[in-house]
Write a protein that holds these residues in place. Sequence first.
Motif, PDB file in Angstrom:
ATOM      1  N   ILE A   1      14.171   4.277  -3.401  1.00  0.00           N
ATOM      2  CA  ILE A   1      14.472   2.867  -3.678  1.00  0.00           C
ATOM      3  C   ILE A   1      15.988   2.721  -3.713  1.00  0.00           C
ATOM      4  N   TYR A   2      16.545   1.970  -2.772  1.00  0.00           N
ATOM      5  CA  TYR A   2      17.994   1.838  -2.635  1.00  0.00           C
ATOM      6  C   TYR A   2      18.416   0.376  -2.747  1.00  0.00           C
ATOM      7  N   ASN A   3      19.639   0.202  -3.178  1.00  0.00           N
ATOM      8  CA  ASN A   3      20.289  -1.116  -3.191  1.00  0.00           C
ATOM      9  C   ASN A   3      21.600  -1.013  -2.422  1.00  0.00           C
ATOM     10  N   VAL A   4      21.853  -1.956  -1.522  1.00  0.00           N
ATOM     11  CA  VAL A   4      23.077  -1.975  -0.729  1.00  0.00           C
ATOM     12  C   VAL A   4      23.770  -3.314  -0.944  1.00  0.00           C
ATOM     13  N   ASP A   5      25.080  -3.260  -0.999  1.00  0.00           N
ATOM     14  CA  ASP A   5      25.866  -4.485  -1.176  1.00  0.00           C
ATOM     15  C   ASP A   5      27.295  -4.210  -0.734  1.00  0.00           C
ATOM     16  N   GLU A   6      28.016  -5.295  -0.437  1.00  0.00           N
ATOM     17  CA  GLU A   6      29.414  -5.186  -0.029  1.00  0.00           C
ATOM     18  C   GLU A   6      30.309  -5.682  -1.154  1.00  0.00           C
ATOM     19  N   THR A   7      31.493  -5.133  -1.217  1.00  0.00           N
ATOM     20  CA  THR A   7      32.512  -5.602  -2.142  1.00  0.00           C
ATOM     21  C   THR A   7      33.863  -5.559  -1.450  1.00  0.00           C
ATOM     22  N   GLY A   8      34.741  -6.459  -1.825  1.00  0.00           N
ATOM     23  CA  GLY A   8      36.065  -6.524  -1.216  1.00  0.00           C
ATOM     24  C   GLY A   8      37.153  -6.137  -2.205  1.00  0.00           C
ATOM     25  N   PHE A   9      38.184  -5.504  -1.696  1.00  0.00           N
ATOM     26  CA  PHE A   9      39.333  -5.138  -2.515  1.00  0.00           C
ATOM     27  C   PHE A   9      40.565  -5.146  -1.632  1.00  0.00           C
ATOM     28  N   SER A  10      41.727  -5.259  -2.242  1.00  0.00           N
ATOM     29  CA  SER A  10      42.974  -5.412  -1.504  1.00  0.00           C
ATOM     30  C   SER A  10      43.962  -4.335  -1.925  1.00  0.00           C
ATOM     31  N   PHE A  11      44.999  -4.104  -1.085  1.00  0.00           N
ATOM     32  CA  PHE A  11      46.029  -3.157  -1.451  1.00  0.00           C
ATOM     33  C   PHE A  11      47.154  -3.840  -2.245  1.00  0.00           C
TER      34      PHE A  11
END
Length: 626
Positions: A172-182
């Motif tokens: 059972i997996y969960n996938v998601d995206e997240t954004g980050f900056s330098f």
Amino acid sequence: MPRNRNQGLKVNWSQNDITRAFKLVEEGTPIREAARFTGIPFSTLQERLKKKNSELPSLGRNPVFSKEQEAEMAEQVKFLGKIFYGCTSIQIRKMAYEYADKNNLMHNFNKNLGMAGKDWLMGFMKRNNLSNRKAEGTSLNRATAFNKDEVGLFFKLLGELMEKYKFLPRNIYNVDETGFSFVQDPGKIVTEKGQKRVGSITSGERGKNVTAVCAVSATGVYIPPMLIFPRQRHSPALENDGPRGAIYRCSKNGWINEELFVAWLKHFANFTKPSENEPILLILDNHSSHISLRTYEFCKTNNIVMLSLPPHGSHRIQPLDVSIYGPFKAAYKQECNLLMKTELGRKITQNDIASLFRKAFQKIATIPKAEAGFASTGIYPLNPDIFTEEDFLAAEVLNSSELVVSIEERREMDNKTPDQIIQLTIEHNISAPGSPSLLNDYNSTDIILSTQVSQSIAIDHSVPTTSGVTAKDLLSVPKKLVNSKNARKQHAKVLTSTPYKEALQEKEERRATREKKKENKGGVKRKSGKKSTMKVPVKMSIKKVKKKVLQESNCETSSDSEIDMIDVRDDDDDTDIEDLQNKCILCDDYGQNNELWYRCVQCGLWAHAECSGCESPEGYVCDLCR
């Protein structure tokens, strides 16, 4: 903060003493003897017996509001906070002034400002278990979409899939995206008290987001992430010291799209090895990049079952958002600050992102965090009752038809004064005492009194209330306009179910039709980028172009050996100079409208600012010359 007043001790006797003295007098003991035995002054006990008052005395002036009135105001403040319409301290102080003024209560509030004082506010918050908190921004879509029906549908589909496929927790997996900056958030620092300007160095003023696609199982197994950079062309330098097993991709804006998500699915299948005996359940949000015909066909072929979450509910029901990404952002910020302060004038570039991500992710990617994320969302172990009625209160109130008014009614309300609006609210409550109210369905709002109930309470006050204005009238839930546009609502669904394939095929057909119309209109016009002002022949090699540039810029480098040091292409490679001027030397793509271009200080050729990976054109050297 309220002023500190040295008021001393209230009394030398306790509540038990006065209660025991009352019992002794009832049993026939003289008042003076009972007072001497319990340590209570004779006059005090005699007066208490006459008034039948056995409570401890309170110091200071009499309160403006009774306990019932303060409880009413406090419950309304708590209720508005639970539906994401919390009150500020200024609103509460103004409400207290209007409450006392409308109900003809004796008060010493500031009449010029029209609000209660800060001392009263601090005492009110202390007496009613209230605190001043930093609110987290919650969009209206999230507040209204996270309701009982949508969450119930998700758990119903999840239960059916668990019963049908018998998924093991490791599958059972969960996938998601997240954004980050330098360009990191510096956070708080320690500095001199009273300093007016407090600053901390950052890599830039505004950076571009890099997207990380992460997946985790219910047993705490983390799939190596995929990092997506906002570039036109990939460079091996982007992978420096990155997470082991990770994959790297580029897109124009750094966001994920359908093509990149399919690439991630292939990466995911290589690690999880789904089979017919052990299929994989993949839980994800309903972002447009996750829903395509190619995704459907790949998942059906590779034994992956995809279940989408309720729309706009990932902040409460997605394990990665609940327990992983919050600590990751904090750890990433610390790593950026640490790197910036290791060297004076140090800047974070896109080539540092992979290393910073690895260091931050390794700190927080633990098994307990993953297990806690799945357990707190009710996904595994399966718990459809993980969310209470209070969690759905905001959606029920905001979606209620009782709060809907027409545009004409809204204009009518705007033209009235606040006093007239309050009077209309009171008349409405009195005229419809038996009408159902949404607030009455909430068990903790029983103390939010209607006008009739508040008038029937025996208030121990010198001046009784006359107008009957309640806290609910002064701090009411805002009305909403009738929305004539009915937007298409999304729901949790099994994205790999067979009936869903027809909708995906129709989506692909509509896309193909749009692309065909564009081709019939003549295609896309190509806009050339910035052109060089050099006057050179139509045919010239790269080496000769560089030599011409150096001569025009009065550079001392003129020998062929020095020219060869910056030449990275074959001398016999003849190319049209117009193509060299119009194309990006890194991605070989032509320019578009309003694009930013950088010119290499060595070869004089142009490159997209996004492809260069640099923030400014000053001293820019392209990858070919470097």
